[in-house]
Structure formats: structure tokens, C-alpha cells
Design an enzyme around this catalytic site. Structure first.
Site, PDB file in Angstrom:
ATOM      1  N   PRO A   2     -10.012  15.191  13.198  1.00  0.00           N
ATOM      2  CA  PRO A   2      -9.081  14.483  14.066  1.00  0.00           C
ATOM      3  C   PRO A   2      -9.516  13.026  14.257  1.00  0.00           C
ATOM      4  O   PRO A   2     -10.589  12.750  14.778  1.00  0.00           O
ATOM      5  CB  PRO A   2      -9.146  15.249  15.390  1.00  0.00           C
ATOM      6  CG  PRO A   2     -10.218  16.252  15.266  1.00  0.00           C
ATOM      7  CD  PRO A   2     -10.787  16.211  13.915  1.00  0.00           C
ATOM      8  N   GLU A   3      -8.664  12.132  13.798  1.00  0.00           N
ATOM      9  CA  GLU A   3      -8.857  10.720  14.098  1.00  0.00           C
ATOM     10  C   GLU A   3      -7.825  10.357  15.157  1.00  0.00           C
ATOM     11  O   GLU A   3      -7.129  11.244  15.654  1.00  0.00           O
ATOM     12  CB  GLU A   3      -8.704   9.888  12.814  1.00  0.00           C
ATOM     13  CG  GLU A   3      -9.680  10.344  11.728  1.00  0.00           C
ATOM     14  CD  GLU A   3      -9.603   9.538  10.438  1.00  0.00           C
ATOM     15  OE1 GLU A   3      -9.209   8.374  10.486  1.00  0.00           O
ATOM     16  OE2 GLU A   3      -9.944  10.098   9.379  1.00  0.00           O
ATOM     17  N   LYS A  58     -10.697   8.582  20.031  1.00  0.00           N
ATOM     18  CA  LYS A  58     -10.547   9.976  19.615  1.00  0.00           C
ATOM     19  C   LYS A  58     -10.831  10.925  20.770  1.00  0.00           C
ATOM     20  O   LYS A  58     -11.049  12.112  20.563  1.00  0.00           O
ATOM     21  CB  LYS A  58     -11.500  10.273  18.450  1.00  0.00           C
ATOM     22  CG  LYS A  58     -11.303   9.366  17.242  1.00  0.00           C
ATOM     23  CD  LYS A  58     -12.399   9.561  16.208  1.00  0.00           C
ATOM     24  CE  LYS A  58     -12.330   8.480  15.141  1.00  0.00           C
ATOM     25  NZ  LYS A  58     -13.474   8.545  14.213  1.00  0.00           N
ATOM     26  N   HIS A 106     -14.807  31.740  17.045  1.00  0.00           N
ATOM     27  CA  HIS A 106     -15.091  30.390  17.554  1.00  0.00           C
ATOM     28  C   HIS A 106     -14.139  29.909  18.649  1.00  0.00           C
ATOM     29  O   HIS A 106     -13.930  28.714  18.802  1.00  0.00           O
ATOM     30  CB  HIS A 106     -15.109  29.378  16.410  1.00  0.00           C
ATOM     31  CG  HIS A 106     -15.938  29.790  15.244  1.00  0.00           C
ATOM     32  ND1 HIS A 106     -17.292  30.020  15.347  1.00  0.00           N
ATOM     33  CD2 HIS A 106     -15.604  30.053  13.967  1.00  0.00           C
ATOM     34  CE1 HIS A 106     -17.759  30.393  14.164  1.00  0.00           C
ATOM     35  NE2 HIS A 106     -16.755  30.429  13.316  1.00  0.00           N
ATOM     36  N   ARG A 124     -17.385  24.375  13.957  1.00  0.00           N
ATOM     37  CA  ARG A 124     -18.627  23.635  13.711  1.00  0.00           C
ATOM     38  C   ARG A 124     -19.295  23.115  14.973  1.00  0.00           C
ATOM     39  O   ARG A 124     -20.390  22.580  14.920  1.00  0.00           O
ATOM     40  CB  ARG A 124     -18.343  22.508  12.720  1.00  0.00           C
ATOM     41  CG  ARG A 124     -17.946  23.109  11.384  1.00  0.00           C
ATOM     42  CD  ARG A 124     -17.478  22.077  10.422  1.00  0.00           C
ATOM     43  NE  ARG A 124     -18.592  21.302   9.922  1.00  0.00           N
ATOM     44  CZ  ARG A 124     -18.466  20.352   9.023  1.00  0.00           C
ATOM     45  NH1 ARG A 124     -17.276  20.059   8.541  1.00  0.00           N
ATOM     46  NH2 ARG A 124     -19.495  19.689   8.612  1.00  0.00           N
ATOM     47  N   ARG A 277     -20.465   9.164   2.776  1.00  0.00           N
ATOM     48  CA  ARG A 277     -19.094   9.557   3.105  1.00  0.00           C
ATOM     49  C   ARG A 277     -18.198   9.268   1.896  1.00  0.00           C
ATOM     50  O   ARG A 277     -18.265   8.168   1.310  1.00  0.00           O
ATOM     51  CB  ARG A 277     -18.567   8.753   4.307  1.00  0.00           C
ATOM     52  CG  ARG A 277     -19.397   8.903   5.558  1.00  0.00           C
ATOM     53  CD  ARG A 277     -18.862   9.991   6.461  1.00  0.00           C
ATOM     54  NE  ARG A 277     -19.937  10.667   7.157  1.00  0.00           N
ATOM     55  CZ  ARG A 277     -20.253  10.478   8.430  1.00  0.00           C
ATOM     56  NH1 ARG A 277     -19.563   9.637   9.146  1.00  0.00           N
ATOM     57  NH2 ARG A 277     -21.236  11.135   8.976  1.00  0.00           N
TER      58      ARG A 277
END
Length: 287
Positions: A2-3, A58, A106, A124, A277
Site C-alpha cells: 500500500p502506497e 501512508k 493472520h 508479514r 529494490r
DNA sequence: AAGAGGCCCTGATAGC
DNA sequence: TGCTATCAGGGCCTCT
């Protein structure tokens, strides 16, 4: 991943669905998110009423009527799901699991409202929830973040001055939240493609005209993405719900070895690791 | 001080 | 089939 656009979409839908609702119950299954959730977290949330949901960069910000806040960061794999009490899912956010089915594993945090619960899922666990006592504490937390691309503070003078004499490459500047906040790895590649600037170009070597493009296309890409409901990557279930559509408009991201989408260009999209990246660009038309 | 790189974490995927 | 390695990437932290 998510940006800013994805978080904005979550913000908008959350604001619609839980505004003015009161928190009745909180259940935590796993406290070990990026920051450990303190034991008093549940107790502190009970009976709070949601005034509105806002966003900076964000970060989602739940504003309560008692002028306290809860900051939510989705990390890389965090999703928020709203479920009617009848266990039927009515809405999901846009990032990883836009499946009609609620994920089974999760689901770390559950917040209960009248006839509605909000579930935070994050495989994560890079995301976090944090309670904030007042506005000053909120400002303190955000003080090291640069302006959003849409902000008036993100202007030509600011960008030129910031990049002046800097050796760091422009791609790393775009994902550096101290320089500009809200852009992540995906949109950085897309922005530089539209700017026709090589991601490895050093900050100090950008012309004034190029700085202008950085501002223009950062705003352009993020706005476009918000209009399309954000980007959904790895949407392996591909079903109904609030799945983003902007991933269909990526020009370079994850398009390695395809031809450059620009009409006049016959270059091939390349992938290069820049400080670990993945970065995508056209080696012909990006200079 | 700027900038590079490591680390946190799980799941999907590729290769043997 | 089952193992291992690699990649995904946001942000904080450490090291040079």
C-alpha cells in the site's frame, strides 16, 4: 504494497462505513506487529466513538470524538476487512487479498462495532496500530516526514533546493519519505518513466525542468491511481470487491523485457536493483 | 552528514 | 514430493 493511493482508498471506504460508530469490543490475536501492541490497548479503545478517518502519507488516522487518535500503518501486507455481524463480508480493502472470502490466517486485530466488525490482517506483520493521546503527539510522530506530493510545500524551490549537490539517485529520493511522503517502490518507477528520467540519475544532475516534471508527474500518477481505486498486486483470487484497477495501467513496473509503451520509442523495459529494490525503466527514452 | 545496506516477516514461486 | 533459495518491499536502525 500500500502506497498513498491504496491507503487513500482504504481511508475513503472506512470513513463511509465506520464513522460515528462506537467501539464495543477489541480482540487481539497477535500483539507482535512492527511495534508490540501494549496490553492496555484494548481497554483504551473501548467506548471510543469514531469522528472520522483521515490519512497522512501512508498512514491511516482514526480520529475519535475525545480528540485522541489511532494511527494504522499497513506495512507491506496489511489489509482491513469489514464484516457484518452475520459473518457475511460486506467490504474489503484493496491491496493484497481482495477476495470475497475473509483470510483465515493472520487476522491479528478485531474491533467490534454495532453489527459490524473490523479485522486487521497482516501476514508479514510490518504494519502497526498506535494510540495517540493528542494532536501534538500526532504532529510529533509525523515531523520527520516530508510533504505529500499534493502539498503546496512540494514545490519547485523545495525540490531543487533539496536535490542540490546530492549524489543519491532520484529513484531513492522518490521513495525517501523525508523528501516526499507517500510514494513507494511501484509508483517511483512509474513516475520516473513519465518524467523520462533515468532512475539512476543523481539528484544534483537534475535540471530545473526535470524537477518540475518530478512534481507534475508525482501528482499525476498518484491522482490517476486514486481515481482507478489504487493498484492491486498479486490479486490471485481476482474476484469482486474493491479491487484496484491501476495495475492495468503500469507502463514499466513488472514489465521487464516488454517494449516501451511510448509511441516513438522502441526500447525494451529493463529491471535493475537499486539498493536492493527492483526498479523498472526504459533505457532508451529515460535519460 | 549523507548514503548504503541490514533487518523485521511470511507466502508465492522457481529449481532441483 | 519436498526441500531450499529467492523475491516481494515500508521503514527503522546501524555502520561507514
Amino acid at each position: 504494497m500500500p502506497e498513498l493511493p491504496e491507503v487513500e482508498i482504504v481511508k475513503q471506504s472506512l470513513d463511509q462505513k465506520i464513522k460515528l460508530k462506537k467501539i464495543n469490543k477489541v480482540i487481539i490475536k497477535n500483539r507482535n506487529l512492527r511495534f508490540k501492541i501494549p496490553l492496555k490497548f484494548e481497554k483504551n479503545l473501548i467506548n471510543k466513538i469514531i469522528k472520522k478517518i483521515t490519512r497522512f502519507s501512508k498512514y491511516l488516522i482514526i480520529n475519535f470524538t475525545d480528540n485522541t487518535f489511532c494511527i494504522i500503518h499497513l506495512g507491506m501486507s496489511g489489509t482491513i476487512h469489514l464484516v457484518e455481524e452475520s459473518k457475511k463480508k460486506i467490504h474489503t480493502n484493496t491491496s493484497f487479498y481482495s477476495s470475497q472470502k475473509l483470510p483465515i490466517k493472520h487476522n491479528h486485530i478485531k474491533i467490534y462495532f454495532h453489527k459490524l466488525k473490523m479485522i486487521y490482517n497482516d501476514p508479514r506483520r510490518f504494519g502497526f496500530f498506535k494510540l495517540v493521546k493528542n494532536k501534538n503527539e500526532l504532529l510529533e510522530l509525523f515531523k520527520n516526514l516530508g510533504p505529500e506530493p499534493f502539498s503546496k510545500l512540494f514545490n519547485l524551490m523545495y525540490v531543487c533546493k533539496y536535490l542540490r549537490g546530492k549524489n543519491k539517485n532520484i529513484k531513492n529520493f522518490l521513495i525517501d519519505q523525508k523528501f516526499v511522503s507517500g510514494i513507494g517502490n511501484i509508483y517511483a518507477s512509474e513516475i520516473l518513466y513519465l518524467c523520462k528520467i533515468k532512475p539512476t540519475k543523481r539528484g544534483k544532475n537534475l535540471s530545473k525542468k526535470e524537477c518540475k516534471k518530478i512534481i507534475y508527474f508525482s501528482r499525476y500518477i498518484l491522482k490517476k491511481s486514486i481515481q482507478k481505486g489504487g493498484s492491486t498486486i498479486r490479486d490471485f483470487k481476482n474476484v469482486l470487491g474493491y479491487t484496484g484497477k491501476f495495475q492495468n495501467e503500469f507502463r514499466v513496473y513488472q514489465r521487464e523485457n516488454l517494449t516501451c509503451p511510448s509511441k516513438q520509442c522502441e526500447g525494451i523495459i529493463k529491471k535493475k536493483f537499486i539498493t536492493n529494490r527492483s526498479t523498472f525503466f526504459c533505457s532508451v527514452c529515460q535519460k
